[in-house]
Design a protein around this motif. Structure first.
Motif, PDB file in Angstrom:
ATOM      1  N   PRO A  37       4.990 -13.415  32.643  1.00 50.79           N
ATOM      2  CA  PRO A  37       4.329 -13.515  33.945  1.00 50.79           C
ATOM      3  C   PRO A  37       4.395 -12.184  34.676  1.00 50.79           C
ATOM      4  O   PRO A  37       5.309 -11.396  34.461  1.00 50.79           O
ATOM      5  N   PRO A  38       3.411 -11.908  35.558  1.00 48.12           N
ATOM      6  CA  PRO A  38       3.435 -10.647  36.294  1.00 48.12           C
ATOM      7  C   PRO A  38       4.620 -10.625  37.255  1.00 48.12           C
ATOM      8  O   PRO A  38       5.104 -11.672  37.682  1.00 48.12           O
ATOM      9  N   PRO A  39       5.079  -9.433  37.598  1.00 49.76           N
ATOM     10  CA  PRO A  39       6.196  -9.341  38.539  1.00 49.76           C
ATOM     11  C   PRO A  39       5.847  -9.992  39.875  1.00 49.76           C
ATOM     12  O   PRO A  39       4.684 -10.123  40.239  1.00 49.76           O
ATOM     13  N   ALA A  40       6.886 -10.379  40.605  1.00 48.63           N
ATOM     14  CA  ALA A  40       6.696 -11.094  41.885  1.00 48.63           C
ATOM     15  C   ALA A  40       5.872 -10.277  42.872  1.00 48.63           C
ATOM     16  O   ALA A  40       5.055 -10.821  43.604  1.00 48.63           O
ATOM     17  N   ARG A  41       6.054  -8.961  42.888  1.00 48.25           N
ATOM     18  CA  ARG A  41       5.291  -8.132  43.831  1.00 48.25           C
ATOM     19  C   ARG A  41       3.803  -8.184  43.532  1.00 48.25           C
ATOM     20  O   ARG A  41       2.984  -8.240  44.441  1.00 48.25           O
ATOM     21  N   GLN A  42       3.445  -8.157  42.249  1.00 45.57           N
ATOM     22  CA  GLN A  42       2.023  -8.210  41.889  1.00 45.57           C
ATOM     23  C   GLN A  42       1.435  -9.562  42.277  1.00 45.57           C
ATOM     24  O   GLN A  42       0.314  -9.633  42.770  1.00 45.57           O
ATOM     25  N   ARG A  43       2.193 -10.647  42.059  1.00 46.14           N
ATOM     26  CA  ARG A  43       1.689 -11.975  42.425  1.00 46.14           C
ATOM     27  C   ARG A  43       1.514 -12.068  43.935  1.00 46.14           C
ATOM     28  O   ARG A  43       0.524 -12.606  44.409  1.00 46.14           O
ATOM     29  N   ALA A  44       2.471 -11.543  44.700  1.00 46.32           N
ATOM     30  CA  ALA A  44       2.384 -11.600  46.158  1.00 46.32           C
ATOM     31  C   ALA A  44       1.208 -10.769  46.664  1.00 46.32           C
ATOM     32  O   ALA A  44       0.494 -11.183  47.578  1.00 46.32           O
ATOM     33  N   ALA A  45       0.988  -9.595  46.089  1.00 42.49           N
ATOM     34  CA  ALA A  45      -0.127  -8.736  46.511  1.00 42.49           C
ATOM     35  C   ALA A  45      -1.458  -9.407  46.202  1.00 42.49           C
ATOM     36  O   ALA A  45      -2.389  -9.363  47.002  1.00 42.49           O
ATOM     37  N   LYS A  46      -1.554 -10.043  45.050  1.00 38.00           N
ATOM     38  CA  LYS A  46      -2.791 -10.718  44.674  1.00 38.00           C
ATOM     39  C   LYS A  46      -3.054 -11.898  45.609  1.00 38.00           C
ATOM     40  O   LYS A  46      -4.176 -12.104  46.056  1.00 38.00           O
ATOM     41  N   ALA A  47      -2.014 -12.665  45.937  1.00 41.79           N
ATOM     42  CA  ALA A  47      -2.173 -13.807  46.835  1.00 41.79           C
ATOM     43  C   ALA A  47      -2.580 -13.340  48.223  1.00 41.79           C
ATOM     44  O   ALA A  47      -3.380 -13.989  48.899  1.00 41.79           O
ATOM     45  N   ALA A  48      -2.031 -12.215  48.690  1.00 42.56           N
ATOM     46  CA  ALA A  48      -2.368 -11.710  50.023  1.00 42.56           C
ATOM     47  C   ALA A  48      -3.794 -11.181  50.066  1.00 42.56           C
ATOM     48  O   ALA A  48      -4.455 -11.242  51.102  1.00 42.56           O
ATOM     49  N   ALA A  49      -4.289 -10.662  48.944  1.00 47.51           N
ATOM     50  CA  ALA A  49      -5.627 -10.087  48.905  1.00 47.51           C
ATOM     51  C   ALA A  49      -6.707 -11.170  48.889  1.00 47.51           C
ATOM     52  O   ALA A  49      -7.819 -10.943  49.338  1.00 47.51           O
ATOM     53  N   GLU A  50      -6.371 -12.354  48.387  1.00 49.35           N
ATOM     54  CA  GLU A  50      -7.350 -13.423  48.298  1.00 49.35           C
ATOM     55  C   GLU A  50      -7.419 -14.162  49.631  1.00 49.35           C
ATOM     56  O   GLU A  50      -6.403 -14.506  50.208  1.00 49.35           O
TER      57      GLU A  50
END
Length: 113
Positions: A37-50
């Motif tokens: 799975p992608p690192p937590a920071r990448q998941r958080a950044a993706k969720a914030a961008a959507e």
């Protein structure tokens, strides 16, 4: 004596009948499952961008909610005021907010949507 196989809850919930999966998975599915799975920071950044996918009714566009916790007796009285005046609870509360704003010298600016 024939001993019955021992029941395993793990086997019961992961078998192909319970999961609906075939015993053999296509290579693409295996590759996706094997990928870390992608690192937590990448998941958080993706969720914030959507943007948020929740759709509000047009009557609530641009509005903010206020939650007030009251005793059951107060709640019933507010509902009764609305019933007596043929008003919704929203209308009763907007009138109360307008009365408070007028009393405090802030004008009557709250609108019923």
């Amino acid at each position: 004596m024939n001993a019955a196989p021992r029941f395993s809850l793990r086997a019961a919930v992961t078998d192909s009948v319970s999961t609906g999966r075939k015993d053999e998975l296509p290579e693409a599915v295996e590759a996706v499952e094997a990928a870390p799975p992608p690192p937590a920071r990448q998941r958080a950044a993706k969720a914030a961008a959507e943007p948020a996918q929740t759709k509000r009714p047009t009557t609530r566009q641009g509005a903010r909610g206020i939650t007030v916790w009251v005793e059951p007796e107060v709640y019933r009285m507010i509902k009764l005021v609305g019933l007596d005046a043929d008003m919704t609870t929203q209308d009763v509360m907007m009138e109360a907010i307008n009365d408070l704003l007028a009393k405090k010298g802030k004008g009557r600016i709250a609108k019923t949507r």
